[in-house]
Design a protein around this motif. Structure first.
Motif, mmCIF file in Angstrom:
data_model
loop_
_atom_site.group_PDB
_atom_site.id
_atom_site.type_symbol
_atom_site.label_atom_id
_atom_site.label_comp_id
_atom_site.label_asym_id
_atom_site.label_seq_id
_atom_site.Cartn_x
_atom_site.Cartn_y
_atom_site.Cartn_z
ATOM 1 N N ALA A 114 2.133 1.771 -3.404
ATOM 2 C CA ALA A 114 1.047 2.205 -4.297
ATOM 3 C C ALA A 114 0.705 3.679 -4.087
ATOM 4 O O ALA A 114 0.198 4.345 -4.995
ATOM 5 N N MET A 115 0.996 4.206 -2.898
ATOM 6 C CA MET A 115 0.726 5.622 -2.629
ATOM 7 C C MET A 115 1.477 6.538 -3.604
ATOM 8 O O MET A 115 1.044 7.654 -3.879
ATOM 9 N N ARG A 116 2.590 6.048 -4.108
ATOM 10 C CA ARG A 116 3.361 6.853 -5.069
ATOM 11 C C ARG A 116 2.569 7.146 -6.337
ATOM 12 O O ARG A 116 2.901 8.034 -7.107
ATOM 13 N N HIS A 117 1.546 6.314 -6.584
ATOM 14 C CA HIS A 117 0.736 6.499 -7.791
ATOM 15 C C HIS A 117 -0.669 6.980 -7.445
ATOM 16 O O HIS A 117 -1.604 6.798 -8.212
ATOM 17 N N ALA A 118 -0.778 7.587 -6.263
ATOM 18 C CA ALA A 118 -2.108 7.992 -5.790
ATOM 19 C C ALA A 118 -2.739 9.074 -6.664
ATOM 20 O O ALA A 118 -3.949 9.293 -6.604
ATOM 21 N N HIS A 119 -1.939 9.734 -7.499
ATOM 22 C CA HIS A 119 -2.507 10.776 -8.373
ATOM 23 C C HIS A 119 -3.197 10.169 -9.599
ATOM 24 O O HIS A 119 -3.920 10.860 -10.304
ATOM 25 N N LEU A 120 -2.953 8.892 -9.858
ATOM 26 C CA LEU A 120 -3.558 8.232 -11.023
ATOM 27 C C LEU A 120 -4.857 7.525 -10.623
ATOM 28 O O LEU A 120 -4.924 6.927 -9.546
ATOM 29 N N TYR A 121 -5.837 7.562 -11.512
ATOM 30 C CA TYR A 121 -7.041 6.775 -11.250
ATOM 31 C C TYR A 121 -6.654 5.301 -11.196
ATOM 32 O O TYR A 121 -5.755 4.859 -11.915
ATOM 33 N N ALA B 242 0.839 -1.203 0.000
ATOM 34 C CA ALA B 242 0.000 0.000 0.000
ATOM 35 C C ALA B 242 0.873 1.252 0.000
ATOM 36 O O ALA B 242 0.578 2.233 -0.688
ATOM 37 N N ALA B 243 1.978 1.202 0.771
ATOM 38 C CA ALA B 243 2.884 2.355 0.829
ATOM 39 C C ALA B 243 3.485 2.604 -0.554
ATOM 40 O O ALA B 243 3.576 3.753 -1.009
ATOM 41 N N GLY C 84 -6.754 2.075 -5.891
ATOM 42 C CA GLY C 84 -5.507 1.436 -6.299
ATOM 43 C C GLY C 84 -4.702 0.966 -5.099
ATOM 44 O O GLY C 84 -4.060 -0.084 -5.127
ATOM 45 N N ILE C 85 -4.748 1.751 -4.026
ATOM 46 C CA ILE C 85 -4.027 1.389 -2.795
ATOM 47 C C ILE C 85 -4.628 0.083 -2.247
ATOM 48 O O ILE C 85 -3.896 -0.843 -1.869
ATOM 49 N N GLY C 86 -5.931 0.037 -2.217
ATOM 50 C CA GLY C 86 -6.615 -1.154 -1.707
ATOM 51 C C GLY C 86 -6.333 -2.380 -2.562
ATOM 52 O O GLY C 86 -6.071 -3.470 -2.049
ATOM 53 N N GLN C 87 -6.373 -2.210 -3.878
ATOM 54 C CA GLN C 87 -6.103 -3.343 -4.779
ATOM 55 C C GLN C 87 -4.684 -3.867 -4.579
ATOM 56 O O GLN C 87 -4.453 -5.079 -4.516
ATOM 57 N N LEU D 255 -9.125 -0.155 4.239
ATOM 58 C CA LEU D 255 -8.885 0.056 2.805
ATOM 59 C C LEU D 255 -10.102 -0.280 1.948
ATOM 60 O O LEU D 255 -10.133 0.039 0.757
ATOM 61 N N ARG D 256 -11.092 -0.917 2.545
ATOM 62 C CA ARG D 256 -12.360 -1.213 1.887
ATOM 63 C C ARG D 256 -12.181 -2.006 0.585
ATOM 64 O O ARG D 256 -12.387 -1.481 -0.519
#
Ligand SMILES: *Cc1c(COP(=O)(O)O)cnc(C)c1O
Length: 377
Positions: A60-67, A57-58, A259-262, A233-234
């Protein structure tokens, strides 16, 4: 004119889902240090989140700006491989709650009947009412689902049946063979939804995949909120026939899981060590708590989930006394089970703290009135 006058019929009478009280809330009310408050109210994993999932998850946070990938392709492919399904049989959602509500949204219209047990998870009733369906609540003698009574409740208007095993809040498990016979007897116009939120805690969970393959109208839901420890994270998923999955895709939001959750869910599926440790810790905790409750003279129906019922005559009082000691459990008035409190299994030390607090409470003058009915005789 008020908004209340504008709302769709039925919205005002929807049942309210009462979540476990947040730690911060209780700490503030009683002037306690939030770090010292113990929440055993929402069936969360006592061991925390899967460490592999936290790392993923950490990242994936780097790509948090992307859908995110709205189709959750990587997660569905992984789930398919792990569970012996095809990716097109799998639907990912914002927790399995969303998946169940979308199922109802896709299937249930005004007047359609939705069957569930009287002490089953409250979300089923909510899902039925949201779309104008008629909830049909079937009695649960001994806190367990009565499949014969549920079969008798089926009519021409029945659209959906919900059944969880283990059930929340009672912890009861439905026999897999009985369940399969029940499903085989259902008419074609009825969809059976099997809620497997706690399946990973069982040694022998019912496996309904063969029935899906045989063409029975079965849809199963699972979650990353419980044994994988990712409730915040649902992420949840459902699996069934590809035709039904396609229909669910038509009613969902384009980006209904993050994306973080996935990414976290994907990693959690590989964290076998964590899952095994969680299951073993839970098993030991169930034993510790049930033996402890019995020692204190409190009734405790058997459970195979990560929570237990504890029978107390005055559940409101015991709930308050525990809360004042910084321990949050769950009252069940909303379920009509006011003689019980639901307790999530904690770590060994947390369980011990709860048992000590109970012992302390029951040692007071009110002891007799606080214990369960049976124990007083
Ligand atoms: C906790 C729980 C779930 C999981 O809900 P999520 O939305 O996936 O967090 C589903 N069903 C039951 C019966 C539960 O107790």
């Amino acid at each position: 004119m008020k908004y209340r006058d504008l709302v769709r019929p039925g919205v005002l009478s929807l049942p309210v889902y009462e979540p476990g009280r947040p730690i911060e809330d209780v700490a503030r009310e009683f002037g306690l240090d939030p770090n010292g408050v113990l929440k055993l109210a929402s069936n969360e994993n006592a061991l925390g989140p899967s460490p592999k999932a936290v790392d993923a998850a950490a990242q994936a946070m780097r790509h948090a700006h992307l859908y995110p990938d709205g189709g959750a392709i990587a997660l569905r492919e992984k789930l398919a491989a792990v569970r012996g399904l095809k990716p097109e049989q799998i639907f990912v959602g914002t927790g399995s709650n969303e998946v169940m509500v979308l199922l109802a949204q896709a299937l249930v219209g005004p007047g359609d009947e939705v069957i569930f047990g009287e002490y089953a998870f409250i979300v089923y009733k909510l899902a039925a009412l949201l779309f104008g369906g008629k909830p049909v609540s079937v009695p649960m003698p001994n806190l367990a689902h009565d499949l014969d009574a549920m079969a008798d409740a089926v009519t021409d208007r029945t659209k959906l049946i919900f059944l969880p095993s283990p059930n929340n809040p009672t912890g009861t498990v439905t026999d897999p063979d009985d369940l399969k016979a029940f499903i085989r007897g259902l008419p074609e116009h009825v969809v059976f939804c099997f809620d497997e939120a706690y399946a990973e805690y069982l040694d022998h969970p019912a496996d309904l995949r063969p029935l899906i393959a045989e063409g029975h109208k079965v849809f199963c839901t699972r979650t990353f909120s419980k044994i994988y420890g990712l409730a915040s994270l649902r992420v949840g998923y459902g699996y069934g026939d590809p035709e039904l999955i396609q229909l669910l895709n038509q009613v969902r939001q384009p980006f209904n899981s993050t994306g973080i959750g996935q990414a976290a869910a994907l990693a959690a599926l590989d964290d076998h060590e964590f899952v095994t440790r969680s299951r073993e810790s839970n098993r030991a905790g169930l034993k510790q708590l049930s033996e402890g409750f019995k020692r204190l003279g409190l009734g405790c129906p058997p459970s195979q989930a990560n929570f237990l019922l504890m029978e107390v005559a005055d559940s409101r009082k015991v709930f308050e006394l525990l809360e004042a000691r910084g321990i949050i459990v769950r009252p069940l008035h909303g379920y009509g089970l006011s003689q019980y409190l639901r307790v999530t299994v904690g770590t060994e030390a947390e369980n011990h703290r709860l048992l000590e607090a109970l012992e302390d409470i029951l040692a007071g003058d009110q002891a007799v009135s606080l214990k369960g009915e049976k124990e007083r005789r």
